[in-house]
Design a protein around this motif. Structure first.
Motif, PDB file in Angstrom:
ATOM      1  N   LEU A 148       0.832  -1.209   0.000  1.00 19.41           N
ATOM      2  CA  LEU A 148       0.000   0.000   0.000  1.00 19.41           C
ATOM      3  C   LEU A 148       0.865   1.258   0.000  1.00 19.41           C
ATOM      4  N   VAL A 149       2.013   1.225   0.664  1.00 21.45           N
ATOM      5  CA  VAL A 149       2.938   2.359   0.614  1.00 21.45           C
ATOM      6  C   VAL A 149       3.444   2.549  -0.813  1.00 21.45           C
ATOM      7  N   VAL A 150       3.785   1.457  -1.471  1.00 23.21           N
ATOM      8  CA  VAL A 150       4.253   1.537  -2.866  1.00 23.21           C
ATOM      9  C   VAL A 150       3.138   2.080  -3.763  1.00 23.21           C
ATOM     10  N   ILE A 151       1.919   1.585  -3.571  1.00 25.35           N
ATOM     11  CA  ILE A 151       0.788   2.059  -4.385  1.00 25.35           C
ATOM     12  C   ILE A 151       0.541   3.543  -4.147  1.00 25.35           C
ATOM     13  N   ALA A 152       0.613   3.991  -2.896  1.00 29.46           N
ATOM     14  CA  ALA A 152       0.405   5.412  -2.588  1.00 29.46           C
ATOM     15  C   ALA A 152       1.499   6.262  -3.236  1.00 29.46           C
ATOM     16  N   ALA A 153       2.734   5.799  -3.184  1.00 28.15           N
ATOM     17  CA  ALA A 153       3.835   6.540  -3.798  1.00 28.15           C
ATOM     18  C   ALA A 153       3.661   6.620  -5.316  1.00 28.15           C
ATOM     19  N   LEU A 154       3.304   5.491  -5.927  1.00 26.05           N
ATOM     20  CA  LEU A 154       3.063   5.502  -7.376  1.00 26.05           C
ATOM     21  C   LEU A 154       1.869   6.385  -7.732  1.00 26.05           C
ATOM     22  N   GLY A 155       0.854   6.371  -6.872  1.00 28.66           N
ATOM     23  CA  GLY A 155      -0.300   7.243  -7.091  1.00 28.66           C
ATOM     24  C   GLY A 155       0.078   8.707  -7.014  1.00 28.66           C
ATOM     25  N   ALA A 156       0.974   9.059  -6.091  1.00 27.59           N
ATOM     26  CA  ALA A 156       1.427  10.445  -5.976  1.00 27.59           C
ATOM     27  C   ALA A 156       2.226  10.854  -7.208  1.00 27.59           C
ATOM     28  N   VAL A 157       3.074   9.948  -7.687  1.00 25.17           N
ATOM     29  CA  VAL A 157       3.829  10.237  -8.914  1.00 25.17           C
ATOM     30  C   VAL A 157       2.877  10.399 -10.091  1.00 25.17           C
ATOM     31  N   ASP A 158       1.903   9.508 -10.206  1.00 29.98           N
ATOM     32  CA  ASP A 158       0.914   9.597 -11.273  1.00 29.98           C
ATOM     33  C   ASP A 158       0.140  10.907 -11.185  1.00 29.98           C
ATOM     34  N   LEU A 159      -0.158  11.332  -9.980  1.00 32.05           N
ATOM     35  CA  LEU A 159      -0.870  12.592  -9.774  1.00 32.05           C
ATOM     36  C   LEU A 159      -0.057  13.771 -10.302  1.00 32.05           C
ATOM     37  N   ILE A 160       1.232  13.784 -10.028  1.00 33.83           N
ATOM     38  CA  ILE A 160       2.099  14.856 -10.510  1.00 33.83           C
ATOM     39  C   ILE A 160       2.166  14.840 -12.035  1.00 33.83           C
ATOM     40  N   VAL A 161       2.306  13.648 -12.611  1.00 30.48           N
ATOM     41  CA  VAL A 161       2.360  13.522 -14.071  1.00 30.48           C
ATOM     42  C   VAL A 161       1.044  13.980 -14.695  1.00 30.48           C
ATOM     43  N   GLU A 162      -0.067  13.567 -14.105  1.00 31.79           N
ATOM     44  CA  GLU A 162      -1.383  13.942 -14.627  1.00 31.79           C
ATOM     45  C   GLU A 162      -1.610  15.439 -14.532  1.00 31.79           C
ATOM     46  N   LEU A 163      -1.195  16.029 -13.423  1.00 31.55           N
ATOM     47  CA  LEU A 163      -1.340  17.477 -13.257  1.00 31.55           C
ATOM     48  C   LEU A 163      -0.488  18.229 -14.274  1.00 31.55           C
ATOM     49  N   ALA A 164       0.734  17.781 -14.471  1.00 31.32           N
ATOM     50  CA  ALA A 164       1.613  18.420 -15.460  1.00 31.32           C
ATOM     51  C   ALA A 164       1.042  18.278 -16.868  1.00 31.32           C
ATOM     52  N   ALA A 165       0.520  17.099 -17.196  1.00 34.45           N
ATOM     53  CA  ALA A 165      -0.067  16.892 -18.520  1.00 34.45           C
ATOM     54  C   ALA A 165      -1.313  17.747 -18.715  1.00 34.45           C
ATOM     55  N   ALA A 166      -2.116  17.873 -17.673  1.00 28.31           N
ATOM     56  CA  ALA A 166      -3.343  18.673 -17.772  1.00 28.31           C
ATOM     57  C   ALA A 166      -3.025  20.141 -17.988  1.00 28.31           C
ATOM     58  N   VAL A 167      -2.009  20.650 -17.304  1.00 31.60           N
ATOM     59  CA  VAL A 167      -1.643  22.059 -17.449  1.00 31.60           C
ATOM     60  C   VAL A 167      -0.948  22.297 -18.788  1.00 31.60           C
ATOM     61  N   SER A 168      -0.091  21.381 -19.203  1.00 30.80           N
ATOM     62  CA  SER A 168       0.653  21.591 -20.442  1.00 30.80           C
ATOM     63  C   SER A 168      -0.225  21.463 -21.679  1.00 30.80           C
ATOM     64  N   ALA A 169      -1.341  20.760 -21.575  1.00 32.25           N
ATOM     65  CA  ALA A 169      -2.212  20.579 -22.731  1.00 32.25           C
ATOM     66  C   ALA A 169      -2.803  21.908 -23.195  1.00 32.25           C
ATOM     67  N   LYS A 170      -3.286  22.719 -22.256  1.00 32.18           N
ATOM     68  CA  LYS A 170      -3.900  23.993 -22.630  1.00 32.18           C
ATOM     69  C   LYS A 170      -3.242  25.185 -21.943  1.00 32.18           C
ATOM     70  N   GLY A 171      -2.311  24.928 -21.049  1.00 34.61           N
ATOM     71  CA  GLY A 171      -1.678  26.010 -20.311  1.00 34.61           C
ATOM     72  C   GLY A 171      -2.428  26.379 -19.039  1.00 34.61           C
ATOM     73  N   TYR A 172      -3.539  25.749 -18.816  1.00 35.69           N
ATOM     74  CA  TYR A 172      -4.334  25.973 -17.606  1.00 35.69           C
ATOM     75  C   TYR A 172      -5.177  24.722 -17.354  1.00 35.69           C
ATOM     76  N   LEU A 173      -5.830  24.678 -16.208  1.00 35.00           N
ATOM     77  CA  LEU A 173      -6.667  23.531 -15.869  1.00 35.00           C
ATOM     78  C   LEU A 173      -8.105  23.771 -16.313  1.00 35.00           C
ATOM     79  N   THR A 174      -8.639  22.841 -17.055  1.00 37.43           N
ATOM     80  CA  THR A 174     -10.042  22.902 -17.435  1.00 37.43           C
ATOM     81  C   THR A 174     -10.878  22.242 -16.334  1.00 37.43           C
ATOM     82  N   PRO A 175     -12.169  22.469 -16.316  1.00 39.18           N
ATOM     83  CA  PRO A 175     -12.993  21.792 -15.300  1.00 39.18           C
ATOM     84  C   PRO A 175     -12.867  20.265 -15.352  1.00 39.18           C
ATOM     85  N   GLU A 176     -12.759  19.705 -16.542  1.00 36.48           N
ATOM     86  CA  GLU A 176     -12.604  18.255 -16.670  1.00 36.48           C
ATOM     87  C   GLU A 176     -11.270  17.787 -16.095  1.00 36.48           C
ATOM     88  N   SER A 177     -10.202  18.553 -16.366  1.00 33.18           N
ATOM     89  CA  SER A 177      -8.896  18.147 -15.840  1.00 33.18           C
ATOM     90  C   SER A 177      -8.836  18.319 -14.322  1.00 33.18           C
TER      91      SER A 177
END
Length: 143
Positions: free
Chosen positions: A21-50
């Motif tokens: 569960l610690v490994v899953i939480a750590a991977l989830g946090a990394v995925d969260l950072i990647v997803e946030l970066a991808a969401a911002v880089s797609a349009k330069g800002y966060l859309t309601p869907e992102s």
């Protein structure tokens, strides 16, 4: 002797589950950072869907953290009732936060009523457990 051996085996399984569960939480946090970066880089800002996708990921990580708390309580032989209630509440709140209404109206109504019943059931159960003294007043993490 057999019960001691089985108890020891269960303890090791609980430890392995907690470590995973610690490994899953750590991977989830990394995925969260990647997803946030991808969401911002797609349009330069966060859309309601992102924002909803990112919030969903955040809440999934919190659910995993609550599950880790349950595993830790098992390892420490503590009362797990309050921790399980917190995990259930976080899981249901996650579903409410990312609730999508784009489906068939009857499905949306059924889903919203179901989530409402779950919140009432968890809230009532938690209230009754605390009133009866089974769960302490403080946070489940302080037990």
């Amino acid at each position: 002797m057999v019960t001691k051996l089985l108890d020891r085996a269960v303890h090791y399984v609980e430890f392995v589950v907690a470590a995973l569960l610690v490994v899953i939480a750590a991977l989830g946090a990394v995925d969260l950072i990647v997803e946030l970066a991808a969401a911002v880089s797609a349009k330069g800002y966060l859309t309601p869907e992102s924002v909803l996708r990112v919030l969903d990921s955040v809440l999934v990580v919190f659910v995993v953290i609550e599950l880790f708390s349950i595993a830790l309580a098992y390892l420490e032989k503590r009362n797990i009732i309050a921790t399980v209630m917190e995990a259930g509440l976080v899981a249901v709140v996650r579903k409410i936060v990312v609730f999508e209404t784009g489906s068939d109206a009857s499905y949306v109504l059924l889903k919203s009523v179901s989530l409402g019943i779950l919140i009432l059931a968890i809230g009532t159960t938690w209230f009754l457990l605390r009133k009866s003294g089974v769960c302490e007043i403080g946070s489940a993490h302080e037990q």
